[in-house]
Design a protein around this motif. Sequence first.
Motif: not given
Length: 445
Positions: A1-26
């Motif tokens: 299922m694809d969920i459209t997230l706000p730009k800022g939320v997507g940015y935060i998750i992407k940056e955390l992933n890029k630095n080797g961390h898991e991240a989810y909206v919850v």
Amino acid sequence: MDITLPKGVGYIIKELNKNGHEAYVVGGCIRDILIGRPPKDYDITTSADPDEVIRIFRKTIPTGIRHGTVGVVTTDGIYDVTTYRADGEYINSRYPANVIFIDDLVEDLRRRDITINAIAYNTEKGIIDPFDGTSDIRGKIIRAVGNPILRFKEDALRILRAIRLATTLNFNIEEKTLFGIVETMDGLQFISVERIREELNTILLSETPSRGISMLFQLGVMKYVVPELMPMAVFSQFNPHHDKDVLGHTLDVVDHVPAKLHLRLAALFHDCGKPGTFTVDRNGTGHFYGHEKRSVEIAEATLFRLKYDRKTIKKVLALIDNHMVSLDMKNELKLKKLIRRLDKENINDLFELKTADFVSKPESSGTKLFEISALRDRMMEIIERKDPLEIRDLAVSGQDVMNLGIREGREVGRILNTLLEKVLKDPKLNHKETLLDIARKELQE
């Protein structure tokens, strides 16, 4: 299922992933999206500890760093980012003594209250739902995560959250969760009145508040929320104008007034004084003479206890105090005094309350609705004429009266009130010289 997230939320998750961390909206935002409601906010959970979150993002706010929460500032808002955690032992059925940062998403979700709040999502992994919250959404069920008795003993506020969610979402509470509420409700005595007030407010402002209020009564929880209302339960009125007990009628009225907090509170408390003023005449008919005054006393004490703001309390008390006003009132002086007691801004709310009060009774005639509307029209006509109604509307001021030689403040007030009383009876007197002449005569008497 694809969920459209706000730009800022997507940015935060992407940056955390890029630095080797898991991240989810919850949590609640995912729940609302799956239900089809717009989320109020977005919370992010991550395997990164707070120090790492602060290191990764240029601008952060330590909103709740002790519990692992850091506010991350983005171009479209501030979002809370919280480290996966396990809670230590809870104190006073509310707060964990300490939290332990962990690196396991499922264990983080396990500590949450309700299954529909224990769902996580990111665009790469999709929905993470170890406790089957999505099935409970489809089944319209409120179910505690794991053992409900443990969940509610940890934090008794979860009891009110479960009832609030059942009310606002129109879901049912699952059987074991329901028994868990009954078993552990004593923990609510440790919850602050501010927290209780906010949960009550959300229930009252829901589409069908009567459902939540009924649950509070039926489960016995109301004794920890608003015990002052308990006497209304199953209190028969023995009156031909009522086909329900006091609580049943009250719930109907609450549902029928618009979703404004002070109006819903006024509806909730408007008849709470009936049990204490109940009498039965020789024909076996029940009466509640002066119940509105007793209701005001109960509401005032309760709302102050729950720390409502003074403006809200004032509005609620004015509506309750005047909800029994006669619809036959035609004397303009009495109408003006009613407007003054209410304040102009509360007039429409009074008639919303009176209308809801009427339609919640067994009477079927439309005559009473016409009379309610006619009284409102008479009052609005006075307001639209801009007749003087307050001391500030007088053509003289306190200084004008003092210039007549009065220096004592109480005497100035007495003179101004006398002038207002005369102007209420005859607005044509509201001219400076006329009023000063009246004031001089008052001083000579």
